[in-house]
Design an enzyme around this catalytic site. Sequence first.
Site, PDB file in Angstrom:
ATOM      1  CG  ASP A  83     -45.379 -42.808  -5.138  1.00  0.00           C
ATOM      2  OD1 ASP A  83     -46.035 -41.997  -4.455  1.00  0.00           O
ATOM      3  OD2 ASP A  83     -45.176 -42.662  -6.357  1.00  0.00           O
ATOM      4  CG  ASP A  85     -50.688 -39.949  -7.364  1.00  0.00           C
ATOM      5  OD1 ASP A  85     -51.329 -39.001  -7.815  1.00  0.00           O
ATOM      6  OD2 ASP A  85     -51.056 -40.602  -6.371  1.00  0.00           O
ATOM      7  NE  ARG A 128     -48.445 -30.035  -6.795  1.00  0.00           N
ATOM      8  CZ  ARG A 128     -47.994 -31.269  -6.646  1.00  0.00           C
ATOM      9  NH1 ARG A 128     -48.197 -32.174  -7.589  1.00  0.00           N
ATOM     10  NH2 ARG A 128     -47.342 -31.608  -5.546  1.00  0.00           N
ATOM     11  CE  LYS A 217     -44.700 -40.558  -0.872  1.00  0.00           C
ATOM     12  NZ  LYS A 217     -44.494 -40.676  -2.335  1.00  0.00           N
TER      13      LYS A 217
END
Length: 292
Positions: A83, A85, A128, A217
Amino acid sequence: MPIAVLIAAEPLPAGELNAATDKLHQAGLVVGTSHWVEPGLVGEVRFTGDRAAANDALEPLRAAADVLVLDEAARDPRLLVSDMDSTMIVNECIDELADYAGVKPQVAAITERAMQGELDFEAALRERVALLEGLSEHVIADCLAQRIRPMPGARTLVRTLSRRGADCVLVSGGFHSFADVIGAELGFNAVFANRLVIEHGHLTGDLEGTIVDAARKAAILMEQSVGQGLEARQVIALGDGANDIPMLKAAGTGIAYHAKPAAIAAADAHIAHGDWTVLLHALGIARADWSD
């Protein structure tokens, strides 16, 4: 044979390794050799038995140090999938962009709930991104230069494993605009992320292409693993949030990093104190063999 590795930032008492051995004995495990790799800082205990039982037995030691229990066969990974962030970088990129747009509190609140697994990832992401409509694309470069910072030890981890023959892949629920730059800086071989739609120099508030969510993912990890003909023990996944759980479970070894409770519960090991060089110690790679 499983191996328990204790890694501390400050020297531990000399008897801490004996304490680990005693706790494994008390849990009914057969303890083999133990030694300090770096006195007081890095210690190893080999044992025979259930890794879950060993993790439970060693839990009290985690108040002062990171304790990773791994299969020794997993110490030579051929594939690392991570990952981005709050894992490879200290930031959440979308929250930082939202600050430029004047909507950071709203976006950060959604991010936190998504990371905890309380919201559907794709719906939360689109909500978002919609709040970023009208933001100049030039803000992305400013944000990268002024705010985004690699996680301590990230470059060393990735470059060391890459030099030792591991294929390093960055998979992000964030954006290619950031991930491509960060991936290149840290030494990743490939990058998968989401794409912001930009028209006339401004974000439209939309995304294009397949969304990199939790399922994607894990799918990327499996595609990379199968494509290279790897066994599960040769694959490591790294993450910190609910969106990383399927990937952590799909890997032979899933490592949670300063993570949310759900990710910790899903992972094989958890780094709670130190930086990414903790994993290099856990993999048995001496400091002299680390790459910058």
